[in-house]
Design an enzyme around this catalytic site. Structure first.
Site, PDB file in Angstrom:
ATOM      1  N   ASP A 193     -10.218  -4.624  13.026  1.00 43.82           N
ATOM      2  CA  ASP A 193      -9.492  -5.715  12.358  1.00 43.82           C
ATOM      3  C   ASP A 193      -9.498  -6.974  13.234  1.00 43.82           C
ATOM      4  O   ASP A 193      -9.015  -8.031  12.820  1.00 43.82           O
ATOM      5  CB  ASP A 193      -8.077  -5.299  11.947  1.00 43.82           C
ATOM      6  CG  ASP A 193      -7.202  -4.899  13.119  1.00 43.82           C
ATOM      7  OD1 ASP A 193      -7.715  -4.824  14.255  1.00 43.82           O
ATOM      8  OD2 ASP A 193      -5.997  -4.660  12.901  1.00 43.82           O
ATOM      9  N   SER A 194     -10.092  -6.871  14.431  1.00 42.09           N
ATOM     10  CA  SER A 194     -10.355  -8.071  15.236  1.00 42.09           C
ATOM     11  C   SER A 194     -11.199  -9.065  14.450  1.00 42.09           C
ATOM     12  O   SER A 194     -11.263 -10.242  14.793  1.00 42.09           O
ATOM     13  CB  SER A 194     -11.071  -7.698  16.542  1.00 42.09           C
ATOM     14  OG  SER A 194     -12.202  -6.896  16.276  1.00 42.09           O
TER      15      SER A 194
ATOM     16  N   ASP B 152     -11.090   0.185  10.769  1.00 41.94           N
ATOM     17  CA  ASP B 152      -9.667  -0.009  11.069  1.00 41.94           C
ATOM     18  C   ASP B 152      -8.836  -0.110   9.796  1.00 41.94           C
ATOM     19  O   ASP B 152      -9.247  -0.802   8.857  1.00 41.94           O
ATOM     20  CB  ASP B 152      -9.499  -1.363  11.786  1.00 41.94           C
ATOM     21  CG  ASP B 152      -9.042  -1.224  13.221  1.00 41.94           C
ATOM     22  OD1 ASP B 152      -8.528  -0.155  13.600  1.00 41.94           O
ATOM     23  OD2 ASP B 152      -9.215  -2.210  13.970  1.00 41.94           O
TER      24      ASP B 152
ATOM     25  N   GLU C 120      -3.379   2.035  14.598  1.00 40.62           N
ATOM     26  CA  GLU C 120      -2.634   1.789  15.829  1.00 40.62           C
ATOM     27  C   GLU C 120      -1.307   2.530  15.775  1.00 40.62           C
ATOM     28  O   GLU C 120      -0.692   2.634  14.716  1.00 40.62           O
ATOM     29  CB  GLU C 120      -2.368   0.277  15.985  1.00 40.62           C
ATOM     30  CG  GLU C 120      -3.621  -0.532  16.243  1.00 40.62           C
ATOM     31  CD  GLU C 120      -3.338  -2.019  16.428  1.00 40.62           C
ATOM     32  OE1 GLU C 120      -2.169  -2.407  16.657  1.00 40.62           O
ATOM     33  OE2 GLU C 120      -4.305  -2.794  16.339  1.00 40.62           O
TER      34      GLU C 120
ATOM     35  N   GLU D 145      -5.997   0.548  24.979  1.00 36.20           N
ATOM     36  CA  GLU D 145      -6.253  -0.887  25.186  1.00 36.20           C
ATOM     37  C   GLU D 145      -5.305  -1.469  26.238  1.00 36.20           C
ATOM     38  O   GLU D 145      -4.114  -1.118  26.287  1.00 36.20           O
ATOM     39  CB  GLU D 145      -6.089  -1.651  23.856  1.00 36.20           C
ATOM     40  CG  GLU D 145      -6.351  -3.148  24.021  1.00 36.20           C
ATOM     41  CD  GLU D 145      -6.582  -3.898  22.705  1.00 36.20           C
ATOM     42  OE1 GLU D 145      -6.649  -3.272  21.638  1.00 36.20           O
ATOM     43  OE2 GLU D 145      -6.704  -5.138  22.795  1.00 36.20           O
TER      44      GLU D 145
HETATM   45  O1  KIV Z   1      -9.938  -4.430  16.128  1.00 41.05           O
HETATM   46  C1  KIV Z   1     -10.611  -4.136  17.117  1.00 41.05           C
HETATM   47  O2  KIV Z   1     -11.685  -4.686  17.361  1.00 41.05           O
HETATM   48  C2  KIV Z   1     -10.097  -3.095  18.005  1.00 41.05           C
HETATM   49  C3  KIV Z   1     -10.808  -2.891  19.287  1.00 41.05           C
HETATM   50  C4  KIV Z   1     -10.576  -4.046  20.159  1.00 41.05           C
HETATM   51  C5  KIV Z   1     -10.467  -1.603  19.917  1.00 41.05           C
HETATM   52  O3  KIV Z   1      -9.137  -2.474  17.706  1.00 41.05           O
END
Ligand code: KIV
Length: 274
Positions: free
Chosen positions: A49-50, A88, A120, A187
């Site tokens: 979700d980044s 995610d 998460e 993380e």
């Molecule tokens: O959303 C993401 O890219 C992540 C990674 C940084 C582990 O959760």
């Protein structure tokens, strides 16, 4: 009788089996062309979700929607055939109840074809992780710094620097491990704690800003390529520096269009003679 010899994609169980064998390689991926280039080199791709910050310019991951994750999950699946693909679950799509988490995760698996989801959370999500894994949904856990909690935690800083933080992350990792996660992202966590957790849990740990002591590493692809240059945390390494290369290409294109030197004859369709 036909014998199927086609190579199959790595499965979450293959990722889990790598613990103690060799370091696990992962990157985030969001698009088909990048997934194609990355596919031979990684064990799993994370459609993180980044993407909210990296692709859409959002301030945090909180605004990411399930539709965004599904569209990019589909794009990454179309560009890969070797790596395991994990998508995610975005903020608000799984925290209400384990039933809500199952409905969202099942939709993601059905509509993208990916083989696992990431969520998460620590001890408070353990029941949900157990519920999903018992019902056919492999889960990648995520403890330590949790970007979806930014509004209550207040910042992106490394954790495990005092007894309270150490105890919480230790408990979170153990709970997600006992609940059956096939791997656990850690993380932004100091090395001694990441090392201790890696030595204790059955699942492989995948570090991002959590030291080389983890069983594997993940980074955001735009950080690796040096495209996302708004800020560079200590744990990021630019393995290429594409931002200036891209800038120069855009500048040269603009110059050539203005000078009418692009498109040239080789880029132009003409009527066939005769
Ligand atoms: O959303 C993401 O890219 C992540 C990674 C940084 C582990 O959760």
């Amino acid at each position: 009788m036909s014998v199927h010899t086609a190579k199959r994609r790595l499965a979450p169980s293959d990722i889990k089996a790598l613990k103690g064998e060799r370091p696990i390689v992962s990157l985030t991926a969001y698009t088909t062309p990048v997934a194609k280039l990355m596919d031979p080199h990684v064990d799993f791709m994370l459609v993180g979700d980044s993407l909210g910050m990296v692709l859409y310019g959002l301030d945090s991951t909180v605004g990411v929607t399930i539709e965004m994750m599904i569209a990019h999950g589909q794009a990454v699946m179309r560009g890969s055939s070797n790596a395991c693909v994990v998508v995610d679950l975005p903020f608000g799509s799984y925290q209400t109840s384990k039933e809500q988490a199952f409905t969202t995760a099942a939709r993601v698996l059905k509509e993208t074809g990916c083989s696992a989801i990431k969520l998460e959370g620590g001890a408070e999500m353990a029941e949900t992780v157990d519920f999903l894994t018992q019902r056919g949904i492999p889960v990648l856990g995520h403890v330590g710094l949790m970007p979806q909690l930014i509004n209550t935690t207040g910042g992106y800083r490394s954790l495990g620097r005092n007894d309270k933080e150490v105890e919480k992350i230790r408990r979170d990792a153990a709970a997600i491990d006992d609940a059956g996660a096939f791997a656990i992202v850690i993380e932004g966590t100091v090395e001694p704690l990441a090392r201790e957790i890696t030595g204790k849990v059955k699942a492989p740990t995948i570090g991002i800003g959590a030291s080389p002591a983890c069983d594997g590493q993940v980074l955001v692809v735009d950080d690796v390529l040096g495209i996302f240059t708004d800020f560079k945390p200590r744990f990021v390494k630019h393995f290429a520096n594409l931002a200036p290369v891209m800038s120069e290409a855009f500048a040269t294109y603009a110059e050539e269009v203005k000078a009418r030197s692009f498109p040239g004859p080789e880029h132009t369709f003409q009527l066939k003679k005769g």
